[in-house]
Scaffold this active site. Structure first.
Site, PDB file in Angstrom:
ATOM      1  N   TYR A  68     -30.114  17.567  -8.926  1.00  0.00           N
ATOM      2  CA  TYR A  68     -30.897  18.070 -10.045  1.00  0.00           C
ATOM      3  C   TYR A  68     -31.190  16.888 -10.972  1.00  0.00           C
ATOM      4  CZ  TYR A  68     -33.030  21.906 -12.510  1.00  0.00           C
ATOM      5  OH  TYR A  68     -33.959  22.761 -13.060  1.00  0.00           O
ATOM      6  N   HIS A 126     -30.538   9.973 -14.448  1.00  0.00           N
ATOM      7  CA  HIS A 126     -30.275   9.455 -13.101  1.00  0.00           C
ATOM      8  C   HIS A 126     -31.311   8.386 -12.740  1.00  0.00           C
ATOM      9  CE1 HIS A 126     -28.631  13.693 -12.763  1.00  0.00           C
ATOM     10  NE2 HIS A 126     -27.598  12.971 -12.384  1.00  0.00           N
TER      11      HIS A 126
END
Ligand code: PAF
Length: 294
Positions: A32, A37
């Site tokens: 997700y 990230h």
């Protein structure tokens, strides 16, 4: 981008990279993926020749009443993002691959896992340390990237790397925030619009303490109180602590060394964490910095 699901395939692909003399960066995730990230992956792309990303929702780091079963997933979007960011190898193991039957060996982190989230999530860092050690052994990266938002996780991983002489360097990348300041997290998706507005009080509270610190306030209880006073939007405050940024021990009195102000709170049924670093000697290079520690 190559996608592999088994440890055997992963090892073959990594061996080929090593034989080409590539410096391997690693970004372990639970999927997700968001801009936080992406920042880790970009750092890896900048500093390494090849980036390996893993996506695995690790059951051993969730407590029995936590959100394992409903943890958000969007594998297609994750794969597209990894592709766009130039990831070389995406590792998508399942639980049979990570914890084959009769699995029984865990890593037990020490004192660094006790305060803060450790108090409220018993066993969490044992699960994190175990899965991260396993992933390090599988990927054998030169450099692994973690986000500062999970400050205690970075401290646990760094301690483990030192204590167990793991041959990897750890890079900590600053927290990425929404434009209004909310720290990015896969769990933000759980928030209703009304909760989302209230969740903002966490980062704003931390920013107000940061401003006071910049203006010269060094008294730990006063800085902590300032955050607490501004946390109008949270339903349950688990902790608001000013700690030594390395050891995570509580700072009482004056902030005379690199510190972190850390908050964990529930907004509705969503547990959110955030922190800011307070460095009384900014001229000395960043403590957690985007630096590398071993
Ligand atoms: O930060 C996370 O997403 C997880 O704790 C990690 C490091 C991938 C281990 O499961």
């Amino acid at each position: 981008m190559r996608v592999v699901r088994s440890v055997a395939e992963l090892r073959i692909a990594v061996k080929a990279m090593r034989e080409q003399g590539l410096r391997i960066g690693f970004v372990p995730t639970m999927g997700y993926l968001h801009e936080g990230h992406a920042a880790l992956i970009r750092q890896s792309a900048n500093r390494c020749d090849a980036t390996v990303v893993s996506i695995y929702v690790n059951p051993t780091q969730f407590g029995p009443t936590e959100d394992l079963a409903k943890y958000p997933q969007d594998l297609e979007a994750d794969q597209n993002l990894c592709l766009r960011l130039g990831v070389s190898l995406l590792f998508l193991p399942d639980t049979q691959e990570m914890y084959p039957s009769n699995f029984q060996t865990f890593i037990e982190p020490g004192r660094v896992a006790e305060p803060l989230c450790g108090k409220y999530r018993p066993g969490h860092f044992r699960g994190v340390a175990t899965v991260v050690a396993k992933l390090f052994n599988m990927v054998q990266p030169d450099l692994a990237f973690f986000g500062q938002k999970d400050l205690q996780q970075t401290a646990v991983v760094k301690r483990m790397v030192r204590d167990l002489n793991l041959a990897v360097d750890i890079a900590v990348v600053p927290t990425i925030r929404e434009t209004d300041g909310l720290a990015m997290s896969s769990r933000n998706v759980y928030l209703t619009p009304e909760e989302r507005r209230r969740a903002l009080s966490i980062s704003l509270a931390l920013f107000s303490a940061e401003s006071a610190f910049r203006a010269g306030e060094r008294d730990a209880p006063r800085l902590q109180a300032l955050v607490q006073e501004c946390l109008w939007g949270v339903d349950v405050l688990q902790y608001c602590e000013l700690v030594d940024a390395q050891s995570l021990e509580t700072i009482v009195g004056q902030v005379d060394r690199s510190a972190a102000l850390c908050v964990a709170a529930f907004v509705g049924s969503t547990r959110l964490i955030d922190n800011i670093l307070l460095n009384p000697h900014p001229e000395a290079q960043g403590i957690l910095g985007v630096g590398v520690s071993q």
